[in-house]
Design a protein around this motif. Structure first.
Motif, PDB file in Angstrom:
ATOM      1  N   TYR A  10       2.801  -5.958  -2.741  1.00 27.08           N
ATOM      2  CA  TYR A  10       3.264  -4.489  -2.989  1.00 27.08           C
ATOM      3  C   TYR A  10       3.268  -3.698  -1.831  1.00 27.08           C
ATOM      4  O   TYR A  10       4.292  -2.843  -1.441  1.00 27.08           O
ATOM      5  CB  TYR A  10       2.511  -3.904  -4.272  1.00 27.08           C
ATOM      6  CG  TYR A  10       3.017  -2.749  -4.756  1.00 27.08           C
ATOM      7  CD1 TYR A  10       4.339  -2.176  -5.212  1.00 27.08           C
ATOM      8  CD2 TYR A  10       2.223  -1.531  -4.287  1.00 27.08           C
ATOM      9  CE1 TYR A  10       4.534  -1.081  -5.575  1.00 27.08           C
ATOM     10  CE2 TYR A  10       2.370  -0.065  -4.609  1.00 27.08           C
ATOM     11  CZ  TYR A  10       3.823   0.055  -5.344  1.00 27.08           C
ATOM     12  OH  TYR A  10       3.934   1.533  -5.445  1.00 27.08           O
ATOM     13  N   VAL A  11       2.234  -3.754  -0.945  1.00 29.87           N
ATOM     14  CA  VAL A  11       1.904  -2.805   0.066  1.00 29.87           C
ATOM     15  C   VAL A  11       2.964  -3.005   0.982  1.00 29.87           C
ATOM     16  O   VAL A  11       3.889  -2.375   1.654  1.00 29.87           O
ATOM     17  CB  VAL A  11       0.600  -2.777   0.509  1.00 29.87           C
ATOM     18  CG1 VAL A  11       0.510  -2.302   1.956  1.00 29.87           C
ATOM     19  CG2 VAL A  11      -0.415  -2.365  -0.323  1.00 29.87           C
ATOM     20  N   PRO A  12       3.345  -4.416   1.495  1.00 28.55           N
ATOM     21  CA  PRO A  12       4.434  -4.601   2.456  1.00 28.55           C
ATOM     22  C   PRO A  12       5.972  -4.165   1.883  1.00 28.55           C
ATOM     23  O   PRO A  12       6.722  -3.673   2.595  1.00 28.55           O
ATOM     24  CB  PRO A  12       4.290  -6.205   2.527  1.00 28.55           C
ATOM     25  CG  PRO A  12       2.841  -6.597   2.305  1.00 28.55           C
ATOM     26  CD  PRO A  12       2.692  -5.448   0.959  1.00 28.55           C
ATOM     27  N   ALA A  13       5.959  -4.464   0.741  1.00 29.76           N
ATOM     28  CA  ALA A  13       7.485  -3.872   0.176  1.00 29.76           C
ATOM     29  C   ALA A  13       7.599  -2.502   0.155  1.00 29.76           C
ATOM     30  O   ALA A  13       8.741  -2.002   0.297  1.00 29.76           O
ATOM     31  CB  ALA A  13       7.357  -4.343  -1.383  1.00 29.76           C
ATOM     32  N   MET A  14       6.427  -1.524  -0.068  1.00 24.67           N
ATOM     33  CA  MET A  14       6.573  -0.296  -0.006  1.00 24.67           C
ATOM     34  C   MET A  14       6.533   0.260   1.357  1.00 24.67           C
ATOM     35  O   MET A  14       6.945   1.313   1.621  1.00 24.67           O
ATOM     36  CB  MET A  14       5.396   0.480  -0.801  1.00 24.67           C
ATOM     37  CG  MET A  14       5.591   0.075  -2.323  1.00 24.67           C
ATOM     38  SD  MET A  14       7.062   0.299  -3.157  1.00 24.67           S
ATOM     39  CE  MET A  14       7.353   1.939  -3.025  1.00 24.67           C
ATOM     40  N   LEU A  65       9.347   2.901   2.544  1.00 21.60           N
ATOM     41  CA  LEU A  65       9.077   4.222   2.646  1.00 21.60           C
ATOM     42  C   LEU A  65       8.672   4.622   4.142  1.00 21.60           C
ATOM     43  O   LEU A  65       8.721   5.625   4.740  1.00 21.60           O
ATOM     44  CB  LEU A  65       7.511   4.818   2.082  1.00 21.60           C
ATOM     45  CG  LEU A  65       7.577   4.660   0.308  1.00 21.60           C
ATOM     46  CD1 LEU A  65       6.418   4.748  -0.184  1.00 21.60           C
ATOM     47  CD2 LEU A  65       8.714   5.697  -0.155  1.00 21.60           C
ATOM     48  N   GLY A  66       8.777   3.404   4.938  1.00 19.96           N
ATOM     49  CA  GLY A  66       8.448   3.838   6.547  1.00 19.96           C
ATOM     50  C   GLY A  66       6.851   3.881   6.730  1.00 19.96           C
ATOM     51  O   GLY A  66       6.103   4.172   6.009  1.00 19.96           O
ATOM     52  N   PRO A  67       7.002   4.416   7.922  1.00 24.74           N
ATOM     53  CA  PRO A  67       5.684   4.900   8.717  1.00 24.74           C
ATOM     54  C   PRO A  67       4.884   5.956   8.183  1.00 24.74           C
ATOM     55  O   PRO A  67       3.746   6.210   8.251  1.00 24.74           O
ATOM     56  CB  PRO A  67       5.949   5.046   9.984  1.00 24.74           C
ATOM     57  CG  PRO A  67       7.447   5.449  10.108  1.00 24.74           C
ATOM     58  CD  PRO A  67       7.923   4.563   9.120  1.00 24.74           C
ATOM     59  N   GLY A  68       5.578   6.884   7.133  1.00 25.36           N
ATOM     60  CA  GLY A  68       5.149   7.779   6.540  1.00 25.36           C
ATOM     61  C   GLY A  68       4.261   7.476   5.468  1.00 25.36           C
ATOM     62  O   GLY A  68       3.453   8.286   4.881  1.00 25.36           O
ATOM     63  N   PHE A  69       4.145   6.171   4.960  1.00 25.55           N
ATOM     64  CA  PHE A  69       3.264   5.726   3.910  1.00 25.55           C
ATOM     65  C   PHE A  69       2.010   5.377   4.626  1.00 25.55           C
ATOM     66  O   PHE A  69       2.007   4.412   5.115  1.00 25.55           O
ATOM     67  CB  PHE A  69       4.012   4.622   3.327  1.00 25.55           C
ATOM     68  CG  PHE A  69       3.222   3.765   2.399  1.00 25.55           C
ATOM     69  CD1 PHE A  69       2.300   4.490   1.358  1.00 25.55           C
ATOM     70  CD2 PHE A  69       3.500   2.240   1.984  1.00 25.55           C
ATOM     71  CE1 PHE A  69       1.599   3.713   0.423  1.00 25.55           C
ATOM     72  CE2 PHE A  69       2.749   1.600   0.867  1.00 25.55           C
ATOM     73  CZ  PHE A  69       1.996   2.363   0.174  1.00 25.55           C
ATOM     74  N   LEU A 105      -3.768   3.092   5.009  1.00 25.94           N
ATOM     75  CA  LEU A 105      -2.864   2.029   5.881  1.00 25.94           C
ATOM     76  C   LEU A 105      -3.236   2.374   7.163  1.00 25.94           C
ATOM     77  O   LEU A 105      -2.239   3.352   7.655  1.00 25.94           O
ATOM     78  CB  LEU A 105      -1.567   2.078   5.174  1.00 25.94           C
ATOM     79  CG  LEU A 105      -1.337   1.891   3.564  1.00 25.94           C
ATOM     80  CD1 LEU A 105       0.088   1.639   3.214  1.00 25.94           C
ATOM     81  CD2 LEU A 105      -2.110   0.336   3.219  1.00 25.94           C
ATOM     82  N   LEU A 106      -3.878   1.431   8.013  1.00 29.91           N
ATOM     83  CA  LEU A 106      -3.907   1.841   9.339  1.00 29.91           C
ATOM     84  C   LEU A 106      -2.904   0.996  10.102  1.00 29.91           C
ATOM     85  O   LEU A 106      -2.495   0.082   9.831  1.00 29.91           O
ATOM     86  CB  LEU A 106      -5.470   1.464   9.812  1.00 29.91           C
ATOM     87  CG  LEU A 106      -6.624   1.594   8.938  1.00 29.91           C
ATOM     88  CD1 LEU A 106      -7.867   1.376   9.143  1.00 29.91           C
ATOM     89  CD2 LEU A 106      -6.541   3.275   9.119  1.00 29.91           C
ATOM     90  N   ARG A 107      -2.426   1.512  11.110  1.00 34.29           N
ATOM     91  CA  ARG A 107      -1.455   1.228  12.166  1.00 34.29           C
ATOM     92  C   ARG A 107      -1.803   0.764  13.520  1.00 34.29           C
ATOM     93  O   ARG A 107      -2.835   1.366  13.876  1.00 34.29           O
ATOM     94  CB  ARG A 107      -0.181   1.935  11.924  1.00 34.29           C
ATOM     95  CG  ARG A 107       0.315   2.088  10.711  1.00 34.29           C
ATOM     96  CD  ARG A 107       1.619   2.949  10.653  1.00 34.29           C
ATOM     97  NE  ARG A 107       2.224   3.181   9.323  1.00 34.29           N
ATOM     98  CZ  ARG A 107       2.687   2.199   8.530  1.00 34.29           C
ATOM     99  NH1 ARG A 107       3.169   1.224   9.196  1.00 34.29           N
ATOM    100  NH2 ARG A 107       3.138   2.422   7.355  1.00 34.29           N
TER     101      ARG A 107
END
Length: 345
Positions: free
Chosen positions: A122-126, A130-134, A343-345
């Motif tokens: 689910y997380v990769p799909a969202m 939603l892009g980097p704002g998620f 969600l760390l980038r």
């Protein structure tokens, strides 16, 4: 999930998918997951309410309900058109109608109740939607089996209110259930039931939801909502439009307490039916100062037990709040947790 397709749906604008009825039946999703109810709830929401379905060649393999929360979210502001890319925010993962159930289902949930699937699929799909704002998720109703999967560095996991579940195996009647309780509670309940049975001024009935008046039900639910005014970002349960859609579903029952002289509704509860584990979803009653009666809640509990036993249900979920009282009524308390997952980038 190989070759997974993802449908991110907004019930306000997207038509009911052709696979939705079969998905609900397979996943055991109750009336609050019907598309008409999801639509009514989404239009009354403070936040966009994306419903995400993960599919493969064999059909739907998972579904997740969420609220998209951003810095623009306000209690007294309705949702903007959609969950947009570019906004900074997070997803509040929760069941659309009942906080007593997880907001997700996966066909291959595994031993952790689907938490790993939620994070890995689910997380990769969202992120893609939603892009980097998620930037994170709040995952509610995580069971103890999912704690290892949801834990980790920078994640905050806290126990929330337990869920009360009354198991009915071995009970052939309401009397059998009462006999299993402590002496003081049993005596109190018997007195309550005798009092109501002998009182012609109040009629008690359990009816299909379609026979109940959603406006009258909304009025009594508002009394209860004022006591638990503690969740500011989700739809309030007493919107008449939402209740109208919910009560029309064939798997909803309403326990009503009606003043016989006036026809006034004094209290009401909704039951979301399920072949094994129905949920007591709403409860509301007028206060004594407004013409209400004492001990209505305890009588309702007994009526729900009687209905469930008569219809062969194995248990009833009585949700959160008042867990100490529910424990004295025979419910076991199931621990639930909430996890904040950045969600760390």
């Amino acid at each position: 999930m190989n070759r997974t397709a993802v449908d991110v749906l907004d019930p306000r604008y997207d038509a009911e998918p052709g696979y939705w009825t079969a998905l609900r039946e397979r996943a055991g999703l109750r009336a609050d997951w019907s598309w008409a109810v999801l639509t009514a709830q989404a239009w009354a929401a403070r936040t966009p309410q994306p419903v995400t379905v993960l599919r493969d060649g064999a059909g739907p393999r998972g579904v997740v309900a969420a609220a998209w929360v951003t810095g623009r979210t306000r209690r007294h502001r309705f949702a903007r058109p959609s969950a947009r890319r570019g906004w900074l925010g997070g997803l509040d993962i929760r069941a659309p109608g009942s906080s007593a159930q997880p907001g997700w289902w996966f066909a291959d949930a595994g031993g952790d109740g689907g938490v790993t699937r939620l994070l890995e699929s689910y997380v990769p799909a969202m992120r893609a939607e939603l892009g980097p704002g998620f930037r994170g998720m709040l995952v509610r109703q995580v069971g103890e089996a999912g704690l290892d999967a949801v834990g980790g560095r920078f994640r905050l996991v806290r126990r929330t209110e337990d869920i009360a579940v009354l198991d009915l195996a071995g009970f052939g009647s309401r009397e059998d259930w009462m006999n299993s309780l402590a002496r003081k509670r049993k005596q109190n309940l018997r007195k309550i039931f005798r009092t109501f049975d002998a009182d012609p001024s109040v009629a008690v009935r359990c009816v299909p939801g379609a026979e109940a008046d959603p406006v009258a039900v909304a009025e009594v639910l508002r009394y209860n909502e004022r006591k638990h005014h503690d969740v500011p970002i989700v739809p309030l349960p007493h919107f008449t439009g939402y209740l109208t859609a919910l009560l029309r579903q064939p798997d909803v029952r309403v326990i009503e307490y009606v003043e016989t002289a006036t026809g006034r509704l004094l209290a009401a509860a909704t039951l979301l039916d399920h072949p094994v584990r129905p949920i007591a979803r709403h409860w509301g009653a007028l206060g004594r100062a407004d013409g209400g009666r004492s001990n209505l809640y305890f009588h309702f509990y007994g009526e729900a037990v009687r209905w469930a036993i008569a219809n062969g249900r194995g248990s009833v979920v009585f949700g959160k709040k008042m867990t100490e009282v529910k424990a004295t009524l025979g419910a076991r308390l199931v621990p639930q947790y909430a996890a904040a997952v950045p969600l760390l980038r």
